[in-house]
Design an enzyme around this catalytic site. Structure first.
Site, PDB file in Angstrom:
ATOM      1  N   TRP A 213       0.849  -1.186   0.000  1.00  0.00           N
ATOM      2  CA  TRP A 213       0.000   0.000   0.000  1.00  0.00           C
ATOM      3  C   TRP A 213       0.887   1.239   0.000  1.00  0.00           C
ATOM      4  O   TRP A 213       1.822   1.352   0.797  1.00  0.00           O
ATOM      5  CB  TRP A 213      -0.909  -0.021   1.231  1.00  0.00           C
ATOM      6  CG  TRP A 213      -1.839   1.143   1.359  1.00  0.00           C
ATOM      7  CD1 TRP A 213      -2.612   1.684   0.378  1.00  0.00           C
ATOM      8  CD2 TRP A 213      -2.096   1.894   2.541  1.00  0.00           C
ATOM      9  NE1 TRP A 213      -3.344   2.739   0.879  1.00  0.00           N
ATOM     10  CE2 TRP A 213      -3.048   2.889   2.203  1.00  0.00           C
ATOM     11  CE3 TRP A 213      -1.636   1.822   3.857  1.00  0.00           C
ATOM     12  CZ2 TRP A 213      -3.527   3.808   3.138  1.00  0.00           C
ATOM     13  CZ3 TRP A 213      -2.106   2.727   4.788  1.00  0.00           C
ATOM     14  CH2 TRP A 213      -3.048   3.712   4.429  1.00  0.00           C
TER      15      TRP A 213
ATOM     16  N   ASP B 104      -0.571  -5.698   9.210  1.00  0.00           N
ATOM     17  CA  ASP B 104      -1.580  -4.691   8.891  1.00  0.00           C
ATOM     18  C   ASP B 104      -2.854  -5.432   8.492  1.00  0.00           C
ATOM     19  O   ASP B 104      -2.916  -6.068   7.442  1.00  0.00           O
ATOM     20  CB  ASP B 104      -1.085  -3.798   7.753  1.00  0.00           C
ATOM     21  CG  ASP B 104      -2.037  -2.634   7.475  1.00  0.00           C
ATOM     22  OD1 ASP B 104      -3.065  -2.517   8.158  1.00  0.00           O
ATOM     23  OD2 ASP B 104      -1.745  -1.832   6.566  1.00  0.00           O
TER      24      ASP B 104
ATOM     25  N   ALA C 227      -6.334  -4.655   7.536  1.00  0.00           N
ATOM     26  CA  ALA C 227      -7.255  -3.587   7.140  1.00  0.00           C
ATOM     27  C   ALA C 227      -8.557  -4.095   6.547  1.00  0.00           C
ATOM     28  O   ALA C 227      -9.482  -3.305   6.354  1.00  0.00           O
ATOM     29  CB  ALA C 227      -6.568  -2.657   6.133  1.00  0.00           C
TER      30      ALA C 227
ATOM     31  N   LYS D 145     -13.169  -0.515   6.300  1.00  0.00           N
ATOM     32  CA  LYS D 145     -13.766  -1.347   5.267  1.00  0.00           C
ATOM     33  C   LYS D 145     -14.829  -2.284   5.822  1.00  0.00           C
ATOM     34  O   LYS D 145     -15.928  -2.374   5.298  1.00  0.00           O
ATOM     35  CB  LYS D 145     -12.675  -2.164   4.555  1.00  0.00           C
ATOM     36  CG  LYS D 145     -11.530  -1.337   3.990  1.00  0.00           C
ATOM     37  CD  LYS D 145     -11.993  -0.330   2.965  1.00  0.00           C
ATOM     38  CE  LYS D 145     -10.817   0.287   2.188  1.00  0.00           C
ATOM     39  NZ  LYS D 145      -9.857   1.020   3.024  1.00  0.00           N
TER      40      LYS D 145
END
Length: 393
Positions: free
Chosen positions: A130, A211, A213, A246
Site C-alpha cells: 500500500w 496490517d 485492514a 472497510k
C-alpha cells in the site's frame, strides 16, 4: 518563511478522484478509489451501523475525552475480533489494544513506538505494498527495505523470492505483512506460507508487524485472521494495526486500533505505558464516535449478527464479481488469478497507456499501475468494462 515552499504534485489517487468527479459522462465507472460499493454504485452505511448510531444518539450523555487509549470496551472487542474469543494471549495478559485515528493512525503510532524502542529500526515491506505504508513508516524515521512479493508475470505471490530476501534481514528487524486481502495485489499468503514465514521469523529473531485492514472481506472473519493468529501464537512479540474503515464501512470516522503482543504481562504493561506516552505527544486523544459504534455492535448479540450477515454478503458479492470478471476477460487471456485472489483489489497487468485509453475512450477509471477495485464493479457495468479491456488488449 512560507514563501520558500514549493507546491507538491497531487497524490495520484486523489487526483484520479477529482478527474473522475469532473468527467461529465453519465456512464463513467470508478474502479480506482479504494472503497466498497454496492450494486447501485454507492458506498452504503451498514444497517448495524445505522442502528448503533441511533442507540448512541439516544443514550449518549457526554462528549468528554475518552483518554489516550480510547474506550476500553472497544479495545477489548477488537482484541477478540482479531485474535478470537478463546485466545490464550488475551487470557494471559500478553496483549493490549489502543484505539487510534484509523488504520493510518495505528501504523504511524506503531512506527513512532518502534523508533522509541530502537532508533535505527529497519522495516521490511512487500513489493508492491500500500503506497501510504512508505510515508507513514518512513516519515517516523524508520529505515525501509523491500522484499519481493508479487511476480509481475504471473500476478501471484513469489514466495520463494520473498523468503530468500527475508533471509537477509537481521535480528530485531521488523517485517510488515498484510493480514489478508493484500493491497494492492489481492494475492494472499496461504496458511502453509504463513507457517513458513513464522518459522523464518522465529529462527532469525524478527519482529512481525501485521496490517489487518480488510478482515472479513476475503473469506470470512475467522478465515482471514487464521495466518495472523498462527503467527501470534508462536512469537514472543508482535504488532497489529487494524482498521474498521472497510469491514464496518466507517471510512470517514477514522476508527482503528493498534495491538501490542509481548512475551509476558509485565513486559506488556511497561510497553503499553510507553506507547500511551507516544500517543499523548502526537494527537493526545482519539476520536470517539466510530469506536463507540463498533463497541455497540460487537457488544450486542443481535447487532453483531446483523453486521456479520451484511459483511458476509459483501464478501460473497466480491467473490462473485471476481469470478464473473475473470470469466468475462477470458477471451483476451488467462485472468484466472483474479478469481483466485481475495479482497477488493487486483492488478490487471496492463500498461499505463492502456489504462489511459480506458479512461479517455471509455470513462473507465483505474490507477496507472492497473490496480482495479473489483468492489467498484457490479453486474450492470461489468460486461461493458470487460469488453473495453478486451478491446484494448
Amino acid at each position: 518563511m512560507f514563501e520558500a515552499l514549493k507546491p507538491l504534485p497531487q497524490d495520484p489517487i486523489l487526483q484520479l478522484m477529482q478527474t473522475f468527479r469532473d468527467d461529465p459522462r453519465p456512464d463513467k465507472v470508478d474502479l480506482g478509489i479504494g472503497v466498497y460499493k454496492n450494486d447501485a454504485g454507492a458506498t452504503p452505511i451498514m444497517a448495524a451501523v445505522h442502528e448503533a448510531e441511533r442507540r448512541l444518539l439516544e443514550g449518549e450523555t457526554t462528549k468528554s475525552y475518552v483518554g489516550p487509549a480510547g474506550s476500553q470496551g472497544f479495545n477489548d472487542a477488537m482484541a477478540r475480533l482479531i485474535l478470537g474469543n478463546e485466545s490464550s494471549l488475551i487470557r494471559d495478559g500478553r496483549t493490549s489494544v489502543v484505539q487510534t485515528p484509523g488504520g493510518c493512525g495505528a501504523l504511524r503510532m506503531a512506527a513512532e513506538f518502534l523508533r522509541l524502542c530502537q532508533p535505527d529500526t529497519t522495516v521490511w515491506v512487500s513489493t508492491p505494498t500500500w503506497a501510504n505504508h512508505l510515508p507513514l513508516l518512513g516519515g517516523a524515521g524508520l529505515t525501509i527495505r523491500e522484499y519481493p512479493y508479487l511476480n509481475q508475470n504471473t500476478l501471484q505471490v513469489d514466495f520463494n523470492a520473498m523468503l530468500e530476501a527475508l533471509e537477509g534481514a537481521r535480528a530485531g528487524d521488523v517485517v510488515l505483512l498484510h493480514g489478508c486481502c493484500h493491497n494492492p495485489s489481492g494475492a494472499d499468503l496461504t496458511l502453509d506460507q504463513w507457517q513458513a514465514v513464522t518459522t523464518l521469523i522465529q529462527r532469525k529473531g524478527l519482529l512481525p508487524f501485521v496490517d489487518m485492514a480488510y478482515q472479513g472481506l476475503g473469506d470470512g472473519l475467522d478465515q482471514d485472521a487464521a495466518g495472523l493468529r498462527h503467527l501470534a501464537s508462536q512469537v514472543p512479540e508482535m504488532l497489529v494495526a487494524a482498521s474498521c474503515s472497510k469491514n464496518f464501512g466507517l471510512y470517514r470516522e477514522r476508527t482503528g486500533a493498534l495491538m501490542l503482543i509481548s512475551a509476558t504481562a509485565t513486559i506488556n504493561a511497561a510497553a503499553t505505558s510507553q506507547l500511551l506516552s507516544v500517543i499523548r505527544s502526537h494527537y493526545s486523544m482519539p476520536p470517539a464516535h466510530g469506536a463507540a459504534i463498533v463497541e455497540t455492535i460487537l457488544g450486542d448479540e443481535g447487532l453483531r449478527k446483523l453486521w456479520q450477515d451484511e459483511l458476509d454478503g459483501m464478501c460473497k458479492r466480491i467473490l462473485h464479481l471476481r469470478h464473473a470478471f475473470a470469466d468475462a476477460l477470458a477471451p483476451a487471456g488467462d485472468f484466472g488469478f483474479i478469481a483466485r485472489q481475495r479482497g477488493m483489489f487486483s492488478f490487471l497487468g496492463i500498461t499505463p497507456e492502456q489504462v489511459r485509453r480506458l479512461r479517455e475512450e471509455n470513462g473507465i477509471y483505474l490507477l496507472e499501475s492497473s490496480r482495479v477495485n473489483v468492489a467498484g464493479l457490479n453486474d450492470r457495468v461489468l460486461p461493458g468494462v470487460a469488453k473495453a479491456i478486451r478491446n484494448i488488449l
